[in-house]
Design a protein around this motif. Structure first.
Motif, PDB file in Angstrom:
ATOM      1  N   SER A  15      72.688 -40.357 -75.975  1.00  0.00           N
ATOM      2  CA  SER A  15      73.976 -40.405 -76.432  1.00  0.00           C
ATOM      3  C   SER A  15      74.838 -39.209 -76.190  1.00  0.00           C
ATOM      4  O   SER A  15      75.911 -39.491 -75.971  1.00  0.00           O
ATOM      5  N   SER A  16      74.175 -38.056 -76.221  1.00  0.00           N
ATOM      6  CA  SER A  16      75.129 -36.954 -75.717  1.00  0.00           C
ATOM      7  C   SER A  16      75.530 -36.752 -74.403  1.00  0.00           C
ATOM      8  O   SER A  16      76.312 -36.058 -74.025  1.00  0.00           O
ATOM      9  N   ALA A  17      74.958 -37.640 -73.331  1.00  0.00           N
ATOM     10  CA  ALA A  17      75.496 -37.703 -71.961  1.00  0.00           C
ATOM     11  C   ALA A  17      76.039 -39.021 -71.516  1.00  0.00           C
ATOM     12  O   ALA A  17      75.738 -39.600 -70.494  1.00  0.00           O
ATOM     13  N   MET A  18      76.453 -39.644 -72.623  1.00  0.00           N
ATOM     14  CA  MET A  18      77.095 -41.057 -72.243  1.00  0.00           C
ATOM     15  C   MET A  18      78.210 -40.904 -71.224  1.00  0.00           C
ATOM     16  O   MET A  18      78.255 -41.840 -70.365  1.00  0.00           O
ATOM     17  N   GLN A  19      78.955 -39.947 -71.099  1.00  0.00           N
ATOM     18  CA  GLN A  19      79.957 -40.047 -70.096  1.00  0.00           C
ATOM     19  C   GLN A  19      79.446 -39.816 -68.720  1.00  0.00           C
ATOM     20  O   GLN A  19      80.202 -40.051 -67.635  1.00  0.00           O
ATOM     21  N   GLU A  20      78.227 -39.349 -68.666  1.00  0.00           N
ATOM     22  CA  GLU A  20      77.612 -39.180 -67.233  1.00  0.00           C
ATOM     23  C   GLU A  20      76.934 -40.311 -66.556  1.00  0.00           C
ATOM     24  O   GLU A  20      76.634 -40.507 -65.617  1.00  0.00           O
ATOM     25  N   ILE A  21      76.786 -41.527 -67.483  1.00  0.00           N
ATOM     26  CA  ILE A  21      76.340 -42.818 -67.040  1.00  0.00           C
ATOM     27  C   ILE A  21      77.349 -43.752 -66.462  1.00  0.00           C
ATOM     28  O   ILE A  21      78.233 -44.113 -66.849  1.00  0.00           O
ATOM     29  N   GLU A  22      77.316 -43.870 -65.124  1.00  0.00           N
ATOM     30  CA  GLU A  22      78.216 -44.461 -64.155  1.00  0.00           C
ATOM     31  C   GLU A  22      77.748 -45.832 -64.080  1.00  0.00           C
ATOM     32  O   GLU A  22      76.312 -46.215 -63.972  1.00  0.00           O
ATOM     33  N   PRO A  23      78.637 -46.937 -63.793  1.00  0.00           N
ATOM     34  CA  PRO A  23      77.897 -48.206 -63.164  1.00  0.00           C
ATOM     35  C   PRO A  23      77.306 -47.933 -61.952  1.00  0.00           C
ATOM     36  O   PRO A  23      77.872 -47.076 -60.967  1.00  0.00           O
ATOM     37  N   ASN A  53      87.488 -44.838 -73.483  1.00  0.00           N
ATOM     38  CA  ASN A  53      86.734 -45.518 -74.167  1.00  0.00           C
ATOM     39  C   ASN A  53      85.560 -44.857 -74.784  1.00  0.00           C
ATOM     40  O   ASN A  53      85.059 -43.706 -73.977  1.00  0.00           O
ATOM     41  N   THR A  54      85.089 -45.159 -75.789  1.00  0.00           N
ATOM     42  CA  THR A  54      83.960 -44.279 -76.744  1.00  0.00           C
ATOM     43  C   THR A  54      83.153 -45.327 -77.289  1.00  0.00           C
ATOM     44  O   THR A  54      83.553 -46.751 -77.336  1.00  0.00           O
ATOM     45  N   TYR A  58      81.183 -41.047 -78.947  1.00  0.00           N
ATOM     46  CA  TYR A  58      80.835 -40.394 -77.372  1.00  0.00           C
ATOM     47  C   TYR A  58      81.681 -41.172 -76.328  1.00  0.00           C
ATOM     48  O   TYR A  58      81.628 -42.453 -76.087  1.00  0.00           O
ATOM     49  N   TYR A  59      82.407 -40.298 -75.731  1.00  0.00           N
ATOM     50  CA  TYR A  59      83.184 -40.949 -74.496  1.00  0.00           C
ATOM     51  C   TYR A  59      82.129 -41.489 -73.730  1.00  0.00           C
ATOM     52  O   TYR A  59      81.319 -40.786 -73.157  1.00  0.00           O
ATOM     53  N   ILE A  60      82.612 -42.574 -72.902  1.00  0.00           N
ATOM     54  CA  ILE A  60      81.746 -43.136 -71.836  1.00  0.00           C
ATOM     55  C   ILE A  60      82.574 -43.077 -70.416  1.00  0.00           C
ATOM     56  O   ILE A  60      83.718 -42.865 -70.377  1.00  0.00           O
ATOM     57  N   HIS A  61      82.086 -43.296 -69.334  1.00  0.00           N
ATOM     58  CA  HIS A  61      82.624 -43.035 -67.981  1.00  0.00           C
ATOM     59  C   HIS A  61      83.754 -44.259 -68.061  1.00  0.00           C
ATOM     60  O   HIS A  61      83.610 -45.334 -68.324  1.00  0.00           O
ATOM     61  N   PRO A  62      84.675 -43.682 -67.191  1.00  0.00           N
ATOM     62  CA  PRO A  62      86.076 -44.651 -67.111  1.00  0.00           C
ATOM     63  C   PRO A  62      85.998 -45.794 -66.379  1.00  0.00           C
ATOM     64  O   PRO A  62      86.934 -46.746 -66.259  1.00  0.00           O
ATOM     65  N   LEU A  63      84.862 -45.709 -65.556  1.00  0.00           N
ATOM     66  CA  LEU A  63      84.561 -46.903 -64.653  1.00  0.00           C
ATOM     67  C   LEU A  63      83.968 -48.273 -65.339  1.00  0.00           C
ATOM     68  O   LEU A  63      84.132 -49.322 -64.737  1.00  0.00           O
TER      69      LEU A  63
END
Length: 207
Positions: A15-23, A53-54, A58-63
């Motif tokens: 969860s701490s690396a949510m924004q790094e998970i890309e489609p 988006n969160t 946790y912020y997630i990748h914008p794509l």
């Protein structure tokens, strides 16, 4: 080398690396849902730097595409209207208990694709970290009936989610597990992936 194998990590670990998970992006040169007039996400624009988006703060990748769920997002990776199939990657927590995510996913995404003639659905679940089920299965049943002679396949969902799906009888509507754990799916062309899964399910369903 595979880009990555089917995920088995629970939500709290990453969860701490949510924004790094890309489609997944391996097919974006040949298909882009935001440029497809039949796609529910046609015309959307994206930023690689602005995080909005969160999931649980946790912020997630914008794509990732928003389907009005608090915890579940998706990305249509590829759609072929002649072969009538689509590949949709999911990300986050699938929560039917609190958010009725199956209703949001069905009404916001699936219904658009059904109306465009799609009857084979490949759902990629490597980055689905949790599932909270409900005994109300109306939207699963509706989707299952509307594909008629098609199918719905869950590709690379974590084992603990598959167990929850079995518990809530989702296996009646969505095919998953076993030979649908295909860790190298990214290296295949989308048509070849579809034909492979079609063959697997034809054998499994005795078609």
């Amino acid at each position: 080398m595979f880009k990555k194998a089917c995920s088995r990590k629970p939500f709290f670990v990453i969860s701490s690396a949510m924004q790094e998970i890309e489609p997944s992006y391996q097919w974006e040169s040949i298909y882009n849902a935001s440029q497809d007039p039949k796609s529910p996400f046609y015309g959307r624009s994206y930023s690689n730097t602005e995080y909005i988006n969160t999931i649980y703060s946790y912020y997630i990748h914008p794509l990732w595409d928003d389907i009005d769920s608090e915890t579940l997002y998706c990305k249509i990776l590829f759609t072929d209207y002649s072969l009538q199939f689509t590949v949709i990657e999911l990300m986050g927590e699938w929560n039917d208990t609190l958010h009725n995510d199956i209703m949001l996913f069905k009404r916001g995404v699936i219904d658009h694709l059904l109306a465009a003639g799609i009857k084979y659905f490949i759902l990629v679940g490597e980055n689905v970290f949790n599932f909270h089920g409900s005994w109300e299965d109306d939207y699963y049943a509706e989707w299952f009936e509307e594909v008629e002679d098609g199918w719905i396949a869950g590709l690379c969902f974590p084992e603990f989610i598959e167990k929850e799906w079995n518990k809530y009888k989702i296996d009646y509507y969505i095919n998953f597990g076993g030979t649908l754990q295909i860790p190298n799916w990214r290296t295949a062309k989308p048509e070849m992936l579809f034909l492979l899964i079609h063959k697997i399910l034809s054998n499994r369903l005795g078609a």
